[in-house]
Motif scaffolding. Structure first.
Motif, PDB file in Angstrom:
ATOM      1  N   SER A  81     102.294 -49.930   5.697  1.00 26.03           N
ATOM      2  CA  SER A  81     101.447 -49.777   4.534  1.00 26.03           C
ATOM      3  C   SER A  81     100.474 -48.621   4.682  1.00 26.03           C
ATOM      4  O   SER A  81      99.946 -48.375   5.740  1.00 26.03           O
ATOM      5  N   LYS A  82     100.235 -47.908   3.570  1.00 21.92           N
ATOM      6  CA  LYS A  82      99.260 -46.831   3.555  1.00 21.92           C
ATOM      7  C   LYS A  82      98.043 -47.303   2.775  1.00 21.92           C
ATOM      8  O   LYS A  82      98.147 -47.672   1.616  1.00 21.92           O
ATOM      9  N   LEU A  83      96.869 -47.252   3.430  1.00 17.78           N
ATOM     10  CA  LEU A  83      95.699 -47.867   2.839  1.00 17.78           C
ATOM     11  C   LEU A  83      94.885 -46.961   1.936  1.00 17.78           C
ATOM     12  O   LEU A  83      94.271 -47.398   1.000  1.00 17.78           O
ATOM     13  N   ASN A  84      94.806 -45.698   2.255  1.00 14.92           N
ATOM     14  CA  ASN A  84      93.830 -44.851   1.596  1.00 14.92           C
ATOM     15  C   ASN A  84      94.486 -43.847   0.679  1.00 14.92           C
ATOM     16  O   ASN A  84      95.301 -43.059   1.079  1.00 14.92           O
ATOM     17  N   GLN A  85      94.050 -43.861  -0.601  1.00 14.68           N
ATOM     18  CA  GLN A  85      94.715 -43.012  -1.555  1.00 14.68           C
ATOM     19  C   GLN A  85      93.738 -42.440  -2.555  1.00 14.68           C
ATOM     20  O   GLN A  85      92.728 -43.020  -2.881  1.00 14.68           O
ATOM     21  N   ALA A  86      94.095 -41.287  -3.019  1.00 15.34           N
ATOM     22  CA  ALA A  86      93.235 -40.628  -3.969  1.00 15.34           C
ATOM     23  C   ALA A  86      93.468 -41.182  -5.352  1.00 15.34           C
ATOM     24  O   ALA A  86      94.549 -41.590  -5.698  1.00 15.34           O
ATOM     25  N   PRO A  87      92.428 -41.232  -6.230  1.00 12.90           N
ATOM     26  CA  PRO A  87      92.613 -41.693  -7.588  1.00 12.90           C
ATOM     27  C   PRO A  87      93.656 -40.861  -8.301  1.00 12.90           C
ATOM     28  O   PRO A  87      93.745 -39.663  -8.142  1.00 12.90           O
ATOM     29  N   ASN A  88      94.424 -41.511  -9.107  1.00 11.25           N
ATOM     30  CA  ASN A  88      95.446 -40.860  -9.929  1.00 11.25           C
ATOM     31  C   ASN A  88      96.601 -40.298  -9.126  1.00 11.25           C
ATOM     32  O   ASN A  88      97.374 -39.504  -9.619  1.00 11.25           O
ATOM     33  N   SER A  89      96.691 -40.662  -7.857  1.00 12.54           N
ATOM     34  CA  SER A  89      97.858 -40.242  -7.090  1.00 12.54           C
ATOM     35  C   SER A  89      98.629 -41.468  -6.695  1.00 12.54           C
ATOM     36  O   SER A  89      98.288 -42.570  -7.035  1.00 12.54           O
ATOM     37  N   LYS A  90      99.723 -41.263  -5.957  1.00 14.44           N
ATOM     38  CA  LYS A  90     100.594 -42.375  -5.627  1.00 14.44           C
ATOM     39  C   LYS A  90     100.579 -42.646  -4.136  1.00 14.44           C
ATOM     40  O   LYS A  90     100.071 -41.889  -3.345  1.00 14.44           O
ATOM     41  N   ARG A  91     101.177 -43.751  -3.755  1.00 12.23           N
ATOM     42  CA  ARG A  91     101.203 -44.119  -2.348  1.00 12.23           C
ATOM     43  C   ARG A  91     102.104 -43.154  -1.591  1.00 12.23           C
ATOM     44  O   ARG A  91     103.259 -42.995  -1.909  1.00 12.23           O
ATOM     45  N   PHE A 104      95.048 -51.054  10.027  1.00 18.11           N
ATOM     46  CA  PHE A 104      93.975 -51.201   9.064  1.00 18.11           C
ATOM     47  C   PHE A 104      92.864 -50.186   9.339  1.00 18.11           C
ATOM     48  O   PHE A 104      92.419 -50.025  10.475  1.00 18.11           O
ATOM     49  N   THR A 105      92.460 -49.470   8.293  1.00 15.97           N
ATOM     50  CA  THR A 105      91.360 -48.520   8.400  1.00 15.97           C
ATOM     51  C   THR A 105      90.202 -49.002   7.532  1.00 15.97           C
ATOM     52  O   THR A 105      90.350 -49.092   6.314  1.00 15.97           O
ATOM     53  N   PRO A 106      89.059 -49.323   8.128  1.00 19.65           N
ATOM     54  CA  PRO A 106      87.917 -49.777   7.309  1.00 19.65           C
ATOM     55  C   PRO A 106      87.364 -48.637   6.463  1.00 19.65           C
ATOM     56  O   PRO A 106      86.994 -47.584   6.989  1.00 19.65           O
ATOM     57  N   THR A 107      87.342 -48.820   5.164  1.00 21.62           N
ATOM     58  CA  THR A 107      86.759 -47.839   4.255  1.00 21.62           C
ATOM     59  C   THR A 107      85.662 -48.519   3.445  1.00 21.62           C
ATOM     60  O   THR A 107      85.741 -49.721   3.184  1.00 21.62           O
ATOM     61  N   PRO A 108      84.642 -47.797   3.037  1.00 18.36           N
ATOM     62  CA  PRO A 108      83.527 -48.437   2.320  1.00 18.36           C
ATOM     63  C   PRO A 108      83.977 -49.172   1.066  1.00 18.36           C
ATOM     64  O   PRO A 108      84.955 -48.805   0.418  1.00 18.36           O
ATOM     65  N   MET A 109      83.231 -50.250   0.748  1.00 18.40           N
ATOM     66  CA  MET A 109      83.390 -50.988  -0.501  1.00 18.40           C
ATOM     67  C   MET A 109      84.649 -51.847  -0.553  1.00 18.40           C
ATOM     68  O   MET A 109      85.284 -51.965  -1.599  1.00 18.40           O
ATOM     69  N   THR A 110      85.044 -52.462   0.559  1.00 22.14           N
ATOM     70  CA  THR A 110      86.134 -53.431   0.524  1.00 22.14           C
ATOM     71  C   THR A 110      85.731 -54.695   1.273  1.00 22.14           C
ATOM     72  O   THR A 110      84.927 -54.642   2.215  1.00 22.14           O
ATOM     73  N   VAL A 111      86.314 -55.822   0.861  1.00 24.66           N
ATOM     74  CA  VAL A 111      86.088 -57.094   1.543  1.00 24.66           C
ATOM     75  C   VAL A 111      86.472 -56.982   3.017  1.00 24.66           C
ATOM     76  O   VAL A 111      85.750 -57.444   3.913  1.00 24.66           O
TER      77      VAL A 111
END
Length: 668
Positions: free
Chosen positions: A623-633, A541-548
């Motif tokens: 699981s891969k957590l961080n992704q760019a908008p309009n791209s895929k996992r 798990f990687t903490p990224t801004p704006m998530t529960v």
């Protein structure tokens, strides 16, 4: 097939010479981006540039400017007539630069040749501050995922502390959050009438800073909610946590309140989001005259990995109503689905099949979650009042139309194109909506969709994301019980058997997620082994801004209940959870045995460390957590170099490296 040469003026200009080739002596707007310039609807700077162009403006782009020399890149177009637009790129630069273990990555998928070192950490603020020094009288608009997710007080994992709104650190005049087409068009039209950007303080889906002792900008249609101040959040983690519930709810409402937060002697004002984009508005963005190619200047530097991955893919919709606790998609793209028309999608298919190097294979027809196209509420007035962060957790909303028929129709129409040999669905699929035991509102279209996908649109492997096996952890993740994944796998296996196919199911899992105990990971490893999976890659798990999940990680409590939640934070705790995935590696088995003995779980020793009986083992991934908008996992590098690349005075490698790496992640 020989590549067709296109005139340089088909791209937006990135140099003064290219500007002059168009007969311009100045530009109206200059866009500065942390990514290389790829003129494609999956790349934010290209979309914004083409929208500004469609509004009659002259636009220049400065991609990946050198921030460590005499700053000549920032000066190449001179002073724009209206404003600078700044983005850190399609990924948060810190996610782009560092692994979950905070090790520096050795590549950058949004740079030619996959080279690292072409953008700074916290790129939006770095670029914006440079521009403020060079052109103090020119307004600056910031946007993109970095600005969007850092718009209020947020926890920064890389500095391990709370940071104020990016508006404070960037000194920008206005922030556009989310997918910015709607507010951008409104601002441009006002600017064309002579309204200064600095006076636009009541545009929906924007943020501004105002003096704390001044009245808030007037808008009689909005109610206002005041968050705990940044200073209060610094003093009390619980006040930071309590803010998040309101931030998430207002971000997901169709009729939201304005949010206000005091930061020192100023007040941050976050205006409510725009209404979900209509089909016509979506088409308008995707139908712009993109070349769909990187700028020609990059040819000698190697391929751009992110472009190569989506080169022959088509994005059908935006948004995600899953609301997963670790995911930033709804915070940026919204929870309500904005879909394109069939006509627009099929038009893009024609553009793809006419590309010179197209070999007949569309790599992806999907979106953030592939099977949400055209899904929406049955009664819109119910959605208009909704503040729930998820439409499918803890149960599927009774008002959600989960018919998969529109997706079946578009897949079949693309299949019918004689130039398309195969159209794959490479985006992750929400398997829970295809299981009638969980999606009790499902009609028979879910069965037809699954049959269509498995038999026609999978390249041997179907990606799904159960994420965990522990019901307690899954509840915190806002994911369904793992028992529904068992049902999905049975359904998947039956379809394969019926058609004589041997497709693989690839489940994604996360370790060290808030709420997950060490024994939960051991149980996960044992249960997935029993199902025939051998996990090759696992994402911490990687903490990224704006998530529960990030709020829980930092504050230690769930922002909706304010009750304590355990999170593995130390390297020792994370390693202890991570090791159970590798029961099949001989060098890990001694440590696993010893730890399970300490936990008093001898039953799991037998389950994990004895060879599987009579079952073929499938290799699966984490699981891969961080992704760019309009791209895929996508695959993510878990072995990035701990050393920074050799530099020539600006963080750039002296030697160009071949760009064959596809290892990068996005915000999901």
């Amino acid at each position: 097939m020989r590549e067709v040469q296109r005139p340089l003026t088909d791209w937006l200009p990135i140099t003064k010479k290219e500007m002059e080739m168009r007969g311009w002596d100045e530009v109206d707007v200059v866009l500065v981006s942390g990514d290389a310039y790829v003129d494609h609807p999956a790349f934010g700077a290209a979309v914004i540039g083409r929208i500004l162009e469609s509004e009659g403006l002259r636009v220049g782009i400065i991609p990946q400017p050198n921030w460590q020399d005499d700053l000549r890149d920032f000066k190449k177009f001179g002073k724009p007539r209206l404003f600078f637009g700044v983005t850190g790129g399609c990924m948060d630069p810190m996610v782009n630069h560092y692994t979950a273990n905070k090790r520096r990555r050795s590549n950058d998928a949004y740079t030619p040749g996959g080279e690292a070192g072409f953008r700074p950490d916290y790129a939006t603020s770095v670029y914006s501050n440079i521009l403020k020094e060079l052109y103090p009288d020119v307004p600056i608009m910031i946007g993109g995922i970095e600005a969007s997710l850092r718009r209020v007080t947020h926890y920064d994992y890389w500095q391990d502390k709370l940071l104020p709104s990016i508006m404070e650190s960037s000194k920008a005049d206005i922030l556009v959050y989310g997918m910015g087409e709607q507010p951008l068009r409104e601002m441009v039209r006002l600017a064309q009438k002579g309204v200064p950007l600095t006076s636009m303080k009541t545009i929906p889906q924007t943020g501004v800073m105002v003096p704390a002792d001044e009245d808030l900008p007037k808008n009689k249609n909005w109610d206002t909610f005041e968050l705990n101040s940044h200073e209060d959040c610094l003093q009390d983690k619980l006040k930071y946590a309590s803010n998040f519930k309101y931030i998430e709810q207002e971000s997901n409402k169709l009729h939201a309140r304005r949010l206000v937060q005091q930061i020192g002697n100023q007040k941050l004002v976050i205006n409510p989001p725009c209404y979900t984009m209509t089909e016509e508005e979506m088409d308008q963005s995707f139908d712009l005259p993109y070349t769909r190619l990187p700028h020609p200047k990059y040819k000698k530097r190697g391929d751009i990995p992110a472009f190569e991955m989506i080169k022959f893919s088509i994005n059908m919709h935006r948004g995600c109503f899953g609301g997963c606790s670790f995911c930033t998609i709804s915070a940026h793209q919204g929870k309500f689905i904005a879909s394109r028309s069939e006509e627009s999608i099929l038009k893009e298919v024609e553009k793809v099949v006419d590309m010179p190097d197209f070999k007949g294979y569309i790599s992806d027809l999907g979106g953030p979650s592939a099977n949400m196209y055209k899904m929406k509420g049955k009664v819109q007035s119910i959605c208009d009042k909704c503040s729930s962060p998820s439409c499918i957790h803890p149960v599927v909303c009774h008002n959600l139309d989960t018919s998969h028929q529109p997706m079946i129709d578009i897949l079949q129409k693309v299949d019918a194109n004689p130039k398309v040999k195969k159209a794959f669905v490479g985006s992750g699929i929400r398997y829970d909506m295809l299981v009638k035991g969980y999606n009790k509102l499902a009609d028979d279209s879910v069965d037809r969709y699954m049959e269509q996908i498995i038999t026609r649109h999978v390249s041997g492997r179907l990606k799904v994301a159960p994420e965990h096996t522990s019901d307690n952890t899954l509840h915190i993740m806002r994911k369904p019980s793992f028992k529904h994944f068992h049902d999905f796998k049975k359904k998947f296996d039956r379809i394969n058997e019926r058609h004589g196919m041997k497709q693989q199911l690839i489940p994604y899992f996360i370790s060290s997620h808030p709420g997950c105990e060490e024994e939960d990971m051991a149980n996960l490893a044992a249960e997935t082994k029993e199902m025939g999976f051998e996990l090759e890659q696992v994402q911490d798990f990687t903490p990224t801004p704006m998530t529960v999940a990030t709020v829980i990680y930092y504050a230690g409590v769930h922002p909706y209940t304010m009750k304590p939640v355990f999170t593995a934070k130390s390297k020792k705790e994370k390693r202890a959870q991570h090791q159970f995935f590798f029961w099949h590696q001989r060098d890990k088995q001694r440590g696993i045995r010893h730890r399970l003995q300490e936990l008093g779980r001898n039953d799991l020793i037998e389950k994990l460390l004895t060879p599987p009986k009579g079952k073929s083992v499938q290799h699966a991934q984490g699981s891969k957590l961080n992704q760019a908008p309009n791209s895929k996992r996508k695959k993510s590098s878990h072995h990035a170099s701990t050393n920074a690349p050799s530099k020539n005075g600006r963080g750039r490698k002296k030697k160009t490296v071949s760009g064959n790496s596809k290892r990068h992640s996005r915000n999901k």
